[in-house]
Design an enzyme around this catalytic site. Structure first.
Site, PDB file in Angstrom:
ATOM      1  N   SER D 298     -19.232  30.469  56.367  1.00 33.26           N
ATOM      2  CA  SER D 298     -20.289  30.660  55.367  1.00 33.26           C
ATOM      3  C   SER D 298     -21.212  31.800  55.732  1.00 33.26           C
ATOM      4  O   SER D 298     -21.442  32.077  56.917  1.00 33.26           O
ATOM      5  CB  SER D 298     -21.150  29.385  55.254  1.00 33.26           C
ATOM      6  OG  SER D 298     -20.369  28.264  54.964  1.00 33.26           O
ATOM      7  N   HIS D 372     -24.820  22.581  52.676  1.00 32.96           N
ATOM      8  CA  HIS D 372     -23.838  21.925  53.539  1.00 32.96           C
ATOM      9  C   HIS D 372     -24.480  20.847  54.416  1.00 32.96           C
ATOM     10  O   HIS D 372     -23.920  19.771  54.583  1.00 32.96           O
ATOM     11  CB  HIS D 372     -23.117  22.962  54.406  1.00 32.96           C
ATOM     12  CG  HIS D 372     -22.204  23.849  53.627  1.00 32.96           C
ATOM     13  ND1 HIS D 372     -21.125  23.359  52.919  1.00 32.96           N
ATOM     14  CD2 HIS D 372     -22.218  25.187  53.407  1.00 32.96           C
ATOM     15  CE1 HIS D 372     -20.500  24.366  52.320  1.00 32.96           C
ATOM     16  NE2 HIS D 372     -21.149  25.494  52.589  1.00 32.96           N
TER      17      HIS D 372
END
Lengths: 449, 449, 449, 449
Positions: D298, D372
C-alpha cells in the site's frame, strides 16, 4: 460442474497433466506408438487418454519435431494399398452401392481417424486448426503435404459446416478474450489502442459481427466491421475518422462492410466470408428496415503491383499516354502535389476499373475483387485517393473500391462469375474501363495479354 | 441479436416461411431439382435458401413422400461410376497418395454432400437425425437402405465426435425443455410424475448427467442416472424407494449407475455410453474423493427369454435338476411363495451367472451385459429378486446385476473382451457359473451348445 | 468462482457450517447475544460471520423458539426512549432539517438494523421473507407484532423496490426449480401434472410472466398467466380446455389475464400485481401489435358468502322476488337443471353486478375486484356459469368476471377509485346493477346497508 | 423478451422517449409538479411513467438546473412539521411502540419517497448514484445539503446491503464494458494500455475481484487487484514488472492486495472495502489452500505532506538529527544519489512507522492506513524506496507499506482500533517507531502534538 471438454480440462487439467508427466508410459513412447494407440479401439476412457497424450506431446514439439510428425502421418498413415486393391476388385466385380462404399472406406487415409480422435482431447479442435497452420508453414519441407492437407481440409469441411457456425455481434458486452482477438486479427485497418477498438464497436452507427464454432468459443473464425451511413462512402475517413458525425441507425440507408478478416490460418480454404455477409445482411435488414444498400469499401491490394508490372513490360497494354502520366508515381509525395494528383487520376482510376473488372480479357486477379465478385457482388465504384495511409498508397496508390451487394442480383451475378470468371460491373465503371481499353487498342492492335 | 441458426430462424422464420410458401418457385419444384440445387455451387445466400427449401419440404412430407425421397437419394445420388473408373485407372497407374485421395473423393456418394449442406438450414442437425430415424423405420422398404444409412452414419460420426460433446449435470436448474426429455426418454425405470422426476435429480445423493451437442441444446443425446450409496445395492428399492434414507454425498463410497438411456434413435450406432460413463466417473471423483466403487445396477433384459429357450429345448445344457426346479416359474405369483422362491434362487442365480459371463462357451448375448463388459467393466454380482416390477419379472425373473468399473482394470478387461468376447467376472460369480456348468456336465458329456 | 452470496455459501457452506457447529462459541450463545453482536460494529468478516450464526440459529428453531425470538425482537430491540426524548427536545428547540433527521434516526427501532445485517448471511433475503411469514403466522401470540411487522414491511418496501424487480417470461426454457414454484404457487386454477403445466406455458397462444428479485433467482414473487384469444372469453373452458383451437398469436386481438398468483406470504402488503400487469401489457403490445384488449377472466371469491349473508339477514337489500328465486341455490345439482339455472341467472348476475360495482352504496369488498378496480381497470362483464369447478361453484356460484384494462382510462379510473372507493363499470353491467337496486328499492325505502 | 427494467428500457426506450418528448405534458411541467406526481399514489403504470419523466428531465439538466432541483428537494420535500408535532404529542402521551413507529414515519423526509420511486425508472439506480455524485459536487452551494445527502445515504445503505452484492472475478472472460471500467477507475497504479490491462488480469499469478450490484451489472462498485507471490513484496516492481517470473498459483504462499479502487463517487460513505477483502480472502483460501499470508502493498499517500508539515513547524516532534537528515529531500534526484538515499533511509522509515502506527499519541491520519487498520489488519512492514514512480515519490517519498490480514487477529485488532484508534503494529515496526520517539523525546520533553 464442468460443462464441456475445455472447461473440464481446465479444472482437472493440472492433475491430469502431472499424472501424465510423472508416470504415464505414453510420455516417452515413440510417436508411432501414440498414433497406433489412437487408431486401435481402446476402452472409451483409454481413447480419451490416448488423445490427450498425443495432444500434449504435440504441444511440446519443436518445429523439427513437427516436421517429423507430419512426415510420419504422411508416409505411414495413408490408406492401406492391399485393402484398396481388394476393394477395387470387389467393386469391379459387382459395381454395387455397397461396393462403392467399401471402396470409399478403403481409400480413406488412416490419419483421418487419428485426427478425428485427437479432437477428443481438451482443446482438440483448436489444436487441430493450429496443427494445420503449422503444416502449411512447413509445406515445402513435407513430401506428402498435399495429401495430408487434404485430410485436414476434409475434416474441417465436415466440422465447420455452416449449420454449426454461430453468428454473434461483437461489442463491449463481448468478453475481453474475444475483443483481444479482434485487435490481433484485424487485417485491413489495424486497431492500435483500446480507444480505437471502442470506436469500431461502440458508436450507434457501428456494427461488428463474427462467426464462432462451439468448440472455440473465444476465438472468432472471421469477422466483419460495418458502418451505417447515409450514402456510399468514397473515402476511408468517412468511416474511420474519430470526429465524424454519428449516423442515427434508423436514419441510415447504407451499410458499409469496410473490413473483413479471416482469423484462422489453419482453416484456409474453408470459406466463411460469403455466408457471413449474407447472414449479416439478413440481421441488419431485420433490425434496420430503412437500409437500402449493402456495399463494401475495399482495398485493391495488388493494384500497385499490377501497375508496376505493366510499366516494366514495354509490350503491356499500357498506352503511351498513360505510361507518360504514370511517371508521376515515381515522384515522392505526389499525393500532396495537386498537379501530379490531377494528372494521375484519369489513368489510375481507369486502369483500376480495367484491373478489377477483369475486362482486360482475363479473370480477376485481385483477391478481394475475386472474393466479392464471386459472392455475386457488383463492382460499383472506383474511388480516387480514398486511402492515404502508407499501406493504402503502397498497395493500391490510394484507390479504394465499392462492391455492391444487390440482393436481387447476387445469385445471377454469382452464376455468371462461376461461368465466365468475369464479375458484374456498374455502367459507370464499365465506361471507365472501356476508355482505357480504347486508349490501349488505338496503339496496340494485338490482343491484350 | 440472434445468436445461432436456430434462434435466427425462430426470429425471421415466420417471414421466411411465408416468402417460401407464397412465391418461392422451389416450393413446387420436383425433389430432384431441390437436390441438384443443393449440389450445385450457389452464392452463399442461395445455398442457405436451398437448404431451407429442402428442409421445409421434408418437414411436410408424408411417410409415402419420405420413402420416395430416400429412394431418390439411394438411387440417384450415389457416386459417379465413370468418375470412379477413371480414378481407379489413375490410381492403378501410379499408386500415389494423391491418387488414393482422388479415389476416395470419387467414391463418395453425392448424397453426402446433399446431407452436409442440408445441415445449414435452421434446425438442420436435429432434422437430419430425425431423418435417419425415419429411414431406419422404412429400412425394409428401401432397396439401397444400407448404403444410405452408411452415409448418415459417416456424417454423424464426424459431427458427433467426442470433442464436440458437452457433459452437463441435469437437475432442477436445467430447463423445463430438457427435463421434459428426461421424462420422455427414460427407458429403464419410467418417470411417471413431476414428483418422481424430482426424486431422480434433486436429493443430495442423486446425480444425472447427459451429453449434449451444441446444435441440439435442448435435446440430450444420452443420459445416466446415478445414486450415491454406502454399499453396492442388491435391490432396486435401495435406489428408487421414495422413503429411503438420504446418503450424505461426502460419506458415500459407491456411485451406482442405475439407468442409462440413449435418446436419439437417429444416432443408432454412434456410441456415447462408454464415454459418458468415463466422463461421469471423472466428474464424480473430482467432486467426491471419498468414492471407492463405481458400479451399475442393471437389468438382464433377455435372461427370461434365454431361460425359456433352454427349457423348450430338450437338448439344452439345462440339468434335469434345474429343469425340475424351474417348473416353479410356471406357477403364477411364485415370488410371493417363499418355498417356490427358495427353490428357484439357486438355479436362477447360477444360470444368470452363466448367461451373463458368456462362460457357456459362447459370447455374451445380453445387450446390457455386452455394453458394460465391452466397456471394460466386470460382472460383479448377481442379485436375486432385485426388481419385482412387472417388467423386471417378465424380462429377467427379477434378477438384477452389478457391473463394476474398476479404473485400474478397465483397459485390460476391454482388450480381453475385444479379443475373446468373454467378459471379466468376479470370482464369486465365476463360482456360481461353474457350479451350473458342472451340473450340466455331469449329465451331458457333450460340449455345451 | 462463486459469484454471489448464495452460490458462495453453497460452496463453502459445508465447511463453514461444520466450523460453526463444532467450535463456534456463538452456537450456544443466548439469542440476545447474537442480536447484540449484529448491532455492534464488528470487522467486516466478523459481521458476516455473526449474520450467518443468527441465520443458522433461526433455521434450526422450533415454532416455540421463533415465538421467543420475535418477542425478544419486539420487546428489547425497539428504539431507545431516552434517545428519542433527547431528539424531541433538540428538534423542538430548533426545528431544523438536521433535527428532523436526528429524530428520524432516533425513532428507528434497533431491530431494523438487526434484520438489515442478517441479510448479509447466505440466502439472507429469502430467510427474512420466510421469517416474516413465520411472524405473521404467530401474530396473535406476539404482543408487539404490529411494530415488528412494520419493520419487516419497511425493509421489504426498500428492498423490493420496483427498480429492482426483473420481469421474466416463464416457459419451458425456464429452470425446473422455477417451474416447480409455478406448480406450487398457482392459486387460482391448480396445476395437477406436468402435462397441465406444459399447457399453461407451451402453446403459442399462452404466456406466463413473473417478477423476480435478484436475491431470490429461483423464486418468483408473483406471476400471471395469459391467454391470447380473439374475443373476451365468457367461460373458463375457452381458456383452459386442452382441446381448444390454438390462436395464432399475431391474429389474437385480446390478451386475457386469467390467473394471478402472489408467491410470497412473507411479502404481504408489498404490492406487485398492478406493476406486473402494466409491464406485461407493455411487453405484449411490443411483441404483438395486433392486440386490442387487455382483460381478465377473474373469480369473485366472496360472492357466494355475500349472497349467503344477504339471505340470512331478513332486513337485507334482497328483494322478495330475488329471495324466492335464490331458493333454487339450495337444490343440489341446480347447474344441471336447466329450469333452476334459468331462474337463477337473472338474480345472480344482477346481484353480482351490484356486489362488484360497489354501487350498493359501500365500497367493493371482493378482494379480486378491489385489486383490479384499484389498478384502474373497469368491471366489463359478468359471465354466467363460467366456472363449473367445485371451487368456482362454492365460492361464486360459477360466476366469473372480466375486468378491462383500457390504457387510456386506467389513470382516471384509478384516481376515481382512490377518491370514492367505487370502481369504473361498463354501461351494461351498470344497468344490471341498477335493475337490482330498483327491485330492492321498490320494497324497502330504507337505504341499503 | 426483455428481462429487466434496464433492458426493457433499452428496447422500448426510443419509442417511449419520443412519446414523452412529443406529446407528454410532463415534459414541460414544473419540477415541483413532477415531484408531487411521484409522491401521489398513481396507478402502477402511471407511477412508472412519472418516474421516467423525472429521470428523463434530470438527464437533460444543466448544473444550474441541478442546483435548483436539489434546492427544491432540500427545502420543499422534508418531513411535515405539523405531522411531526402530532406524532410527538401522541408518542409522549403513551410511549408505545406504535407511537415510536408513527414518529419514525412522520419524521421521514418526503424526498426519500421521491428518490425511492425514481428508482423504478429505467437505469434508475445508476441515475440516483450519479445524482448524489452531482449533489456532492454542489455541496457548498446547497443550503440543506447535509439533510439531502443523509437521505441518499439512507437509501443506498438499504439498497447496497452486503446481501445484495455479488462478488465476481474479473479477467479476460469479463465483458469489454466491465474491463473498460477497470481502466477508467484504477486509482492506485494506472492502466495505460490494453497490454497493461492484460498483465493485471491474465497471468496465472494475478487475480482481480469486484463487487457488483444487480442493478448496475456493467459497473463495478469496488475492485481489488491481487498478486500471488512467494514472499511479502518489498517493492512495487516485484508485483508490476512485466518481465517478472510468473508464480505458479499452487506454489504461492502470499496473496498481495496491491490496489483497491472505489468506483462510485456517489456511494461515498457506503463502505465495501473491508467486506471485499474478507470475501476475496475466503475465495482465495478455498481455491489455493497453500496460501499462508494475506498482505497489502500500500501507499502512504499523505506521508510526504506530513513530513513537510513537521519540517515547517519548528516546534514539531522532529529531532534535530532527523531535521538535518531530511534536508537531503530538497536535493533533486536524491534517490539516484546513494549517499543521500542512505542518509534518508533511517529517518524516513522510522518516521513512516511513527506516522502510520498512530503511536505519536494521536489517531492514524493516513486514509489508507485508517482503512486497513480499521479492518483489523496489522501494520507489518515499512518498505524503503518501494515505489519510485513520480507519484510515489511525491506522495510518500517512495515508501510503501505492507498491512497483514491475520485471520486469527482481525476481530481483536478491529475492536482495539475501534476503542483506541490505534492500530496493531508488528514488533519490528513498533521498534522503528520507538527509536524515532526516543530521538524526539530526548530533545523535547513536551508530549508530542
Amino acid at each position: 460442474m464442468s460443462a464441456n471438454p475445455v472447461q473440464f480440462a481446465q479444472k482437472i487439467g493440472g492433475a491430469l497433466m502431472r499424472r501424465i508427466q510423472r508416470r504415464d508410459p505414453l510420455e516417452s513412447a515413440p510417436l508411432s506408438v501414440l498414433c497406433d494407440l489412437l487408431l486401435a479401439d481402446g476402452a472409451p476412457g483409454q481413447a480419451l487418454h490416448n488423445a490427450s497424450a498425443l495432444a500434449d506431446r504435440y504441444r511440446r514439439m519443436t518445429p523439427q519435431d513437427k516436421r517429423a510428425f507430419f512426415t510420419l502421418l504422411g508416409e505411414h498413415y495413408g490408406a492401406d494399398e492391399a485393402r484398396i486393391d481388394l476393394a477395387i476388385a470387389a467393386y469391379q466385380a459387382q459395381r454395387t452401392p455397397a461396393g462403392m462404399g467399401a471402396l470409399h472406406a478403403a481409400s480413406e487415409p488412416k490419419r483421418q481417424q487419428i485426427l478425428r480422435r485427437l479432437n477428443a482431447a481438451a482443446g482438440g479442435t483448436a489444436l487441430l486448426v493450429s496443427m494445420r497452420k503449422d503444416a502449411l508453414g512447413l509445406a515445402r519441407e513435407l513430401p506428402d503435404f498435399a495429401a495430408l492437407d487434404e485430410d485436414f481440409a476434409h475434416l474441417f469441411t465436415a466440422w465447420f459446416n455452416a449449420g454449426f457456425l454461430t453468428l454473434k455481434r461483437l461489442d463491449l458486452s463481448s468478453s475481453g478474450a474475444v475483443l483481444n482477438r479482434l485487435i490481433e486479427y484485424e487485417a485491413v485497418h489495424e486497431i492500435g489502442s483500446w480507444a480505437e477498438l471502442r470506436r469500431r464497436v461502440e458508436p450507434a452507427d457501428r456494427r461488428c459481427y463474427a462467426f464462432f464454432h462451439p468448440s472455440m468459443p473465444d476465438d472468432p473464425l472471421i469477422f466483419v466491421e460495418v458502418a451505417l451511413t447515409a450514402d456510399i462512402p468514397a473515402h476511408i475517413d468517412e468511416v474511420l475518422r474519430s470526429d465524424r458525425p454519428i449516423c442515427e441507425p434508423h436514419a441510415a440507408r447504407t451499410a458499409v462492410f469496410y473490413s473483413i478478416s479471416n482469423c484462422q490460418d489453419g482453416l484456409r480454404g474453408i470459406s466463411f466470408g460469403g455466408l457471413l455477409i449474407k447472414r449479416v445482411v439478413d440481421e441488419l435488414r431485420a433490425e434496420l428496415p430503412g437500409l437500402r444498400r449493402f456495399v463494401t469499401l475495399s482495398p485493391a491490394p495488388r493494384f500497385a503491383r499490377w501497375i508496376k508490372d505493366l510499366r516494366a513490360d514495354p509490350d503491356s497494354l499500357l498506352s503511351s499516354e498513360d505510361r507518360a502520366a504514370l511517371a508521376a508515381l515515381d515522384q515522392p509525395g505526389w499525393p500532396d502535389d495537386p498537379g501530379a494528383a490531377a494528372r494521375l487520376q484519369g489513368p489510375l482510376t481507369g486502369l483500376a476499373a480495367l484491373y478489377l473488372s477483369g475486362s482486360d480479357g482475363g479473370s480477376v486477379t485481385d483477391p478481394v475483387g475475386r472474393f466479392h465478385l464471386g459472392n455475386g457482388a457488383r463492382l460499383e465504384r472506383v474511388n480516387w485517393l480514398a486511402n492515404p495511409s502508407a499501406r493504402g498508397m503502397a498497395e493500391s496508390h490510394g484507390v479504394m473500391v465499392n462492391y455492391l451487394y444487390d440482393l436481387d442480383e447476387i445469385e445471377r451475378n454469382h452464376r455468371a462469375f462461376e461461368r465466365t470468371r468475369i464479375g458484374a460491373v456498374a455502367p459507370a465503371v464499365a465506361r471507365l474501363a472501356r476508355v482505357e481499353q480504347r486508349k490501349s487498342a488505338r496503339e496496340a492492335p494485338r490482343p491484350p495479354a
